[in-house]
Design a protein around this motif. Sequence first.
Motif, PDB file in Angstrom:
ATOM      1  N   CYS A 192      25.283  30.290  -9.701  1.00 57.02           N
ATOM      2  CA  CYS A 192      25.291  30.634 -11.125  1.00 57.02           C
ATOM      3  C   CYS A 192      24.139  29.940 -11.831  1.00 57.02           C
ATOM      4  N   THR A 243      24.118  27.686 -14.029  1.00 59.09           N
ATOM      5  CA  THR A 243      24.262  26.227 -14.101  1.00 59.09           C
ATOM      6  C   THR A 243      23.759  25.583 -12.804  1.00 59.09           C
ATOM      7  N   HIS A 269      30.489  25.659  -7.659  1.00 62.67           N
ATOM      8  CA  HIS A 269      31.772  25.588  -8.367  1.00 62.67           C
ATOM      9  C   HIS A 269      32.429  26.946  -8.602  1.00 62.67           C
ATOM     10  N   GLN A 270      31.873  28.027  -8.067  1.00 65.72           N
ATOM     11  CA  GLN A 270      32.530  29.336  -8.203  1.00 65.72           C
ATOM     12  C   GLN A 270      32.960  29.769  -6.814  1.00 65.72           C
ATOM     13  N   GLU A 325      35.572  32.019 -12.507  1.00 68.06           N
ATOM     14  CA  GLU A 325      34.995  30.965 -13.364  1.00 68.06           C
ATOM     15  C   GLU A 325      34.059  31.545 -14.427  1.00 68.06           C
TER      16      GLU A 325
HETATM   17 ZN   LIG Z   1      29.288  28.197 -13.724  1.00 73.00          ZN
END
Ligand SMILES: [Zn+2]
Length: 401
Positions: free
Chosen positions: A98, A100, A120-121, A207
Amino acid sequence: MLPRQMTLTSRSVRPSRRYFIETATCCVPSWVGYANIAQRHMPKESFTLGVTVGAFAIVIVMRSAYLIEPRKIEIRDVPDPKLESGEVLVRIERALTCGTDLKAYRRGHPLIPMPGPFGHQYAGEVAAVGQEVKGFEIGMPVWGVQSGPCGQCRQCQKQRYSLCPELQTDMAFGAFAEYLRLPARVVRQNLLGRPPDIPAQRAAFLEPVSCVVHALERIDWQGVDRVLVLGLGAMGLLFCQLLPHYTHAAIVAGGRNPQRLAIARGYGLEQVLDVEEISLKDQLEGDRGVDCVIECTGQIDGWHAALGTVDAGGQVLFFGGLPQGTVLEIDTFQLHYQETRVLGSFHFGPPDVRKAARLLENSEVRVDDLISGEMGLDDLESALKQMEAGQGIKYAIDPWM
Ligand SMILES: [Zn+2]
Ligand SMILES: [Zn+2]
């Protein structure tokens, strides 16, 4: 250190996977957890061997991507995380890159520890459960996010979960790996059982869709006839698709990248504007106003363009974050005499995650054209470089590929 190492062969796993037998010093729940994983991934005779040695515990080494410093990712062999009470170990089926992640890769990110596990996804299935875990069992398909608010602080009591000071103290990073340990708070608040008909790749959008839902919930939709989504990255494109679930307003999108503009044109919006050559203002001028602008470029120029476009009495929601210390100049006339409302939106809370899950269960939300490719862990860095070059939107990482 892994004393008394001994390699076991296995038909059911890749030949490069290594299994170790280690003197049992770990606590019982993790022994149970590892035994469970071993049972799932090793042929019976190997598992029996593991059990026969009695005083030994099996430790599985997993592959995990670490962000070491900006522009440096290492794929490390690390022991599978040991579970504390309330924790769940997820076998990752898909993890997504992503914006981020890209920010962190380029210049570091205040929320992402470095060096540290990355990503984190995710979506996958339960590989092991710690003591006291309720509602999850081994083999269950799951989808979740990386955070869980405390539920008790001043902000949580006001349901401002994304502002909980505890939110960032125990986040689950490390989705670009074969297994991910989820802290107890994340399990309690934001890990959900996944309907089996939702593929892992779609589920991993939970997310980003939660972030979009949180933002859409913050906007006052009364009197909004026309919305502008500024910036057509993955998030901007998700906004374009999810807006009709919140408002009947006409939707206009503005972006620069031809590939992303083409995707937005497939959504049946009122207008999709290419702002590469002609400015947004010139293309909208003489037209009726925009009541709400959702800023998704994450660039200061985008923030200014959003304020320059919104009609008197309208709202600007700043979704794309800028580095701390960035100062925005704004004419007080616009805030006072024109009653422009300025909103920020960060992260999400458990109610947003549940709404996002319902939206993804509804097949109208198209996520497949936001995936530019599927890759293994070894290609994660090249995926980020392609995103940086504007050649890809999101990449799906399959750690078992
Ligand atoms: Zn994210
Ligand atoms: Zn809290």
